[in-house]
Scaffold this motif. Structure first.
Motif, PDB file in Angstrom:
ATOM      1  N   CYS A  56       0.836  -1.205   0.000  1.00 24.18           N
ATOM      2  CA  CYS A  56       0.000   0.000   0.000  1.00 24.18           C
ATOM      3  C   CYS A  56       0.872   1.256   0.000  1.00 24.18           C
ATOM      4  N   ALA A  77      -5.306  -0.053   4.683  1.00 25.37           N
ATOM      5  CA  ALA A  77      -4.447  -1.233   4.700  1.00 25.37           C
ATOM      6  C   ALA A  77      -4.270  -1.780   6.107  1.00 25.37           C
ATOM      7  N   PHE A 208      -4.886  -1.575  -5.224  1.00 28.58           N
ATOM      8  CA  PHE A 208      -4.626  -2.140  -3.904  1.00 28.58           C
ATOM      9  C   PHE A 208      -5.546  -3.326  -3.619  1.00 28.58           C
ATOM     10  N   SER A 212      -4.304  -7.099  -3.132  1.00 21.81           N
ATOM     11  CA  SER A 212      -4.631  -7.749  -1.865  1.00 21.81           C
ATOM     12  C   SER A 212      -5.256  -9.120  -2.105  1.00 21.81           C
TER      13      SER A 212
END
Length: 293
Positions: A56, A77, A208, A212
């Protein structure tokens, strides 16, 4: 920025109900699985706590986000997995028991890691006159926001399991409604900034989210974790508790910065589509394996 009565009243209620609903789904056995099945839990927590904040950080710098927006993305995050991860994991044939264990453990760990990561982000991205550190008194507030409603929910489940079972579906619906309300509140609070930065912040939040999900699935697979558990870990670290991140950003007694809430608000809208697509992709060829008790 002044705190509106609506903001002051809504955020504690929304978070309290969502975290209480999480507690209704937890038992002490969910924490005991850490000892019984340490490898998938440890891998999931390492991805969540160490790898994701680093990635992140790279994304926030790579996209050149404004300081408050960068801190907001880092706050996201640092947030634990959301209860929505359990639903998507179930739909994708993941190991929901592992999801519940990861959510339970990470929610406890987040009490310490969230303030730490937020303070580091404030120091790095914002100048001294802009930063409002989360000092010890505010860390205690994070503790109360996260843990107290969860503990109450667990207590209710222990004392009245039949009631907790009946309330499971209604609480999920209520949590979804409060999530929608919190996202709308965050977007409306600083609408001019949303309009100005939505494409850039939305792209950063999307990247992101995708990273993830991918990291949470493929790292466990490379470490020989069964597919159903890898799906669970992917959903757990790919679907963050955006409501908690928004609440900490908007709370008049914590960060009190509506711009910091924008990344989590946009992320909370994006994640439903990406999680659905990810779930379809990884569940096409189910792999029969043993599940956590």
């Amino acid at each position: 920025m002044t705190a509106s009565p609506l903001l002051t009243a809504f955020l504690p209620v929304a978070l309290g109900i969502i975290m209480f609903g999480l507690g209704l789904s937890l038992t002490l056995a969910d924490f005991a699985r850490v000892v019984k099945y340490p490898k998938p839990v440890v891998i999931g927590l390492v991805c969540q706590i160490l790898l994701l904040p680093f990635i992140c950080f790279l994304i926030a710098n790579g996209f050149g986000l404004a300081p408050a927006l960068a801190v907001g993305l880092m706050l996201l995050a640092a947030s634990p997995g959301g209860t929505t991860a359990n639903l998507f994991s179930h739909l994708a044939h993941g190991d929901v028991a592992l999801n519940i264990t990861l959510t339970a453990v990470n929610s406890l760990i987040a009490i310490l890691t969230m303030p730490l990561l937020v303070n580091l982000s404030l120091s790095y991205f914002m100048s001294a006159d802009q930063a409002i550190p989360l000092q010890f008194a505010k860390v205690l507030q994070v503790f109360a926001i996260v843990l107290v409603p969860v503990a109450l929910g667990m207590l209710v489940r222990r004392l009245t399991p039949a009631f907790a079972a009946r309330m499971e579906k209604p609480m999920k619906l209520v949590a979804a409604l409060f999530l929608a309300g919190t996202v709308m509140l965050a977007l409306m609070k600083d609408w001019a900034t949303v309009v100005e930065y939505a494409p850039l912040v939305g792209a950063a939040a999307l990247l992101f989210n995708l990273v993830s999900l991918g990291l949470g699935y493929y790292v466990p697979r490379m470490l020989k974790i069964p597919k159903r558990q890898a799906i669970a870990i992917g959903m757990e670290i790919g679907i963050h508790n955006g409501t908690l991140a928004i609440a900490l950003a908007l709370s008049p007694t914590l960060l009190n910065n509506s711009t910091m809430a924008i990344p989590a608000a946009l992320y909370s809208l994006i994640m439903f589509f990406t999680a659905a697509g990810f779930g379809w992709w990884v569940s096409r060829n189910p792999e029969p394996v043993a599940v956590l008790d």
